[in-house]
Design a protein around this motif. Structure first.
Motif, PDB file in Angstrom:
ATOM      1  N   LYS A   1       4.451 -13.211 -19.515  1.00 46.06           N
ATOM      2  CA  LYS A   1       5.206 -12.346 -20.338  1.00 46.06           C
ATOM      3  C   LYS A   1       4.918 -12.675 -22.039  1.00 46.06           C
ATOM      4  O   LYS A   1       4.595 -11.653 -22.893  1.00 46.06           O
ATOM      5  N   GLU A   2       4.875 -13.896 -22.302  1.00 42.71           N
ATOM      6  CA  GLU A   2       4.641 -14.312 -23.845  1.00 42.71           C
ATOM      7  C   GLU A   2       2.942 -13.991 -23.971  1.00 42.71           C
ATOM      8  O   GLU A   2       2.609 -13.456 -25.103  1.00 42.71           O
ATOM      9  N   THR A   3       2.244 -14.384 -22.716  1.00 47.31           N
ATOM     10  CA  THR A   3       0.829 -13.698 -23.036  1.00 47.31           C
ATOM     11  C   THR A   3       0.742 -12.207 -23.034  1.00 47.31           C
ATOM     12  O   THR A   3      -0.156 -11.713 -24.117  1.00 47.31           O
ATOM     13  N   GLU A   4       1.483 -11.183 -22.540  1.00 46.94           N
ATOM     14  CA  GLU A   4       1.400  -9.904 -22.629  1.00 46.94           C
ATOM     15  C   GLU A   4       1.657  -9.636 -23.977  1.00 46.94           C
ATOM     16  O   GLU A   4       1.248  -8.723 -24.612  1.00 46.94           O
ATOM     17  N   ARG A   5       3.012 -10.137 -24.503  1.00 45.27           N
ATOM     18  CA  ARG A   5       3.401  -9.853 -25.867  1.00 45.27           C
ATOM     19  C   ARG A   5       2.351 -10.184 -26.759  1.00 45.27           C
ATOM     20  O   ARG A   5       2.134  -9.661 -28.125  1.00 45.27           O
ATOM     21  N   LEU A   6       1.498 -11.475 -26.609  1.00 41.53           N
ATOM     22  CA  LEU A   6       0.364 -11.974 -27.683  1.00 41.53           C
ATOM     23  C   LEU A   6      -0.708 -10.488 -27.702  1.00 41.53           C
ATOM     24  O   LEU A   6      -1.187 -10.301 -28.642  1.00 41.53           O
ATOM     25  N   GLN A   7      -1.018 -10.155 -26.402  1.00 39.95           N
ATOM     26  CA  GLN A   7      -1.815  -9.328 -25.988  1.00 39.95           C
ATOM     27  C   GLN A   7      -1.499  -8.031 -26.981  1.00 39.95           C
ATOM     28  O   GLN A   7      -2.497  -7.382 -27.583  1.00 39.95           O
TER      29      GLN A   7
END
Length: 472
Positions: free
Chosen positions: A285-291
């Motif tokens: 989820k954090e990676t998706e937010r960063l993306q």
């Protein structure tokens, strides 16, 4: 590199050119004035010489065959020269019948007189000499001689006093004109110099400038006021830019740090099995937010550089907005707030790109959803209104609103309100990007009002000609 042009100060540039133009103009005026004065003086003196010649002819006439030249004639001629203000070079001659020289006032010798006059001493033989000749008539009406006055053209037009006066007047006008333009240019150049110096300070990164003085000229006052306002704005934007860059760095660094920590914990076996899966889900989820944040940056840069193509299709505004609101409500699930589309009039047709319109409306709906006030349930309403050349899509909520000091900056890039920074991560590009998309389609995005009772944003899109014809 191009050759650098030599420049001069505003004061020296305009005063020099004004003085040059003034001197040329005064030179032309002086030349015309001198010619006019000389011609007028010559005409007046010729008239005086004619009067003097006639008076002498009357005095020396008699009843004989020769003029009667009295010894007192010298004294009379001297008095008349002074009275008529005639030059001392004026020569008076009296000739008898046949050109016999009977009298001259000793201004010129007989030999010089004969060189300058014709044979009968009644007309000039020298082109530089001017003569006035009056016949002497006796009592019987017979011409018995001539009175001839001769003088050089140069002496006839010599007017030293008038020339001096004219020179003084022209020099005085030139000095007064130069002094006037010098003082005016100095007064006008002073605020410009101050603004130029202040601009150099601003370009060097110093925004604490002072522009002193009271300016009665409206244009100068507007220039100073606009520059002060611009500098204050730049200073505020620079401060915000520093804060926003720090915030962006923090927003990008936080998910990266979280992902590294979570993945490291799983790799080292700190957490296992079900807890490890939970850690990986959080990291995803954090990676998706960063993306998402990186995509926002790329989209903004692409649109600002003009690389994003925007279509202009004919669209049914009511059907398009209804579909967008429906899809957004579905994505919210059961626990999310539901946006309500108010009844709209049919037949509102617009020009636009459906994908970009969806991006803008979804962003407005997401912002309204994030503005939920803790003391009341959130209500979001979407309405369509036609107005002149545009169709307005308005998104209204009853959230906590936008602070008064923040309202004029909501469309600035990287700007995020105080409440939003505390509750939600992001880069502050949503509204900026949405307004750019709206304007790329020939419309605009506006904040109509905001308070503690909620906010109202409006997306305006150009109406299709056929729809505007129906509206009128």
């Amino acid at each position: 590199m191009g050759r650098r042009m030599n420049t001069a100060s505003l004061l020296s540039y305009w005063t020099f050119r004004y003085l040059l133009i003034l001197c040329i103009g005064l030179l032309v005026v002086a030349s015309a004035a001198v010619l006019w004065v000389r011609q007028t003086t010559m005409d007046d003196r010729m008239r005086m010489m004619g009067l003097l010649s006639q008076e002498i002819a009357d005095r020396v006439s008699g009843d004989g065959s020769m003029p009667d030249v009295s010894p007192a004639l010298d004294d009379l001629i001297a008095k008349r020269k002074r009275f008529f203000n005639l030059n001392d070079e004026l020569c008076v001659t009296i000739t008898g019948d046949g050109g016999l020289l009977l009298y001259n006032d000793r201004t010129l010798s007989p030999e010089e007189i004969r060189k300058r006059l014709n044979d009968d001493l009644s007309a000039p033989a020298d082109p530089d000499i001017v003569t006035v000749s009056t016949p002497i008539v006796n009592d019987g009406g017979k011409t018995i001689g001539h009175v001839t006055l001769l003088q050089s053209k140069k002496a006839l037009t010599y007017i030293p006093n008038e020339n001096r006066l004219l020179a003084i007047l022209l020099i005085g006008i030139a000095v007064l004109g130069w002094l006037t333009i010098y003082l005016l240019s100095r007064k006008l150049s002073r605020p410009i110099r101050q603004v130029a110096e202040a601009a150099r300070q601003v370009s060097g990164g110093s925004y604490d400038i002072r522009l002193e003085g009271e300016w009665r000229e409206r244009e100068i006052g507007e220039l100073i006021g606009s520059f002060k306002e611009m500098t204050s704005r730049l200073k505020q934007l620079e401060e915000w830019r520093s804060l926003m860059m720090a915030g962006i760095t923090h927003e990008l660094k936080t998910p990266v740090t979280s992902v590294i920590g979570l993945v490291h914990a799983v790799r080292e076996g700190v957490v296992k099995e079900k807890e490890a899966d939970e850690f990986l889900d959080i990291a995803l989820k954090e990676t998706e937010r960063l993306q998402t944040m990186i995509a926002d940056l790329l989209d903004y840069d692409a649109l600002a550089a003009g690389f994003v193509k925007v279509r202009r299709d004919r669209l049914d505004a009511g059907a398009l907005i209804a579909e967008i609101v429906h899809q957004w409500n579905v994505m919210q699930g059961e626990e999310g707030c539901e946006a309500v589309l108010e009844p709209t009039e049919p037949g509102m047709t617009i020009w636009g790109d459906p994908l970009r319109i969806q991006q803008i409306v979804v962003n407005l709906l997401n912002n309204s959803n994030q503005a939920k006030a803790p003391d009341r349930p959130l209500n979001i309403a979407v309405s369509l209104v036609s107005g002149g050349w545009f169709v307005e899509v308005a998104v209204t909520d009853n959230g906590y609103g936008i602070g008064e000091s923040e309202r004029e900056f909501v469309f600035e890039r990287f700007f995020r309100g105080e409440r939003k920074r505390q509750r939600i991560r992001g880069l502050g590009l949503g509204l900026t990007f949405s307004r750019m998309l709206a304007r790329a389609q020939g419309g605009d995005l506006l904040l109509l009002h905001s308070s503690d009772e909620g906010s109202r944003f409006a997306l305006r899109l150009p109406m299709h000609p056929s729809a505007s014809d129906k509206a009128t």
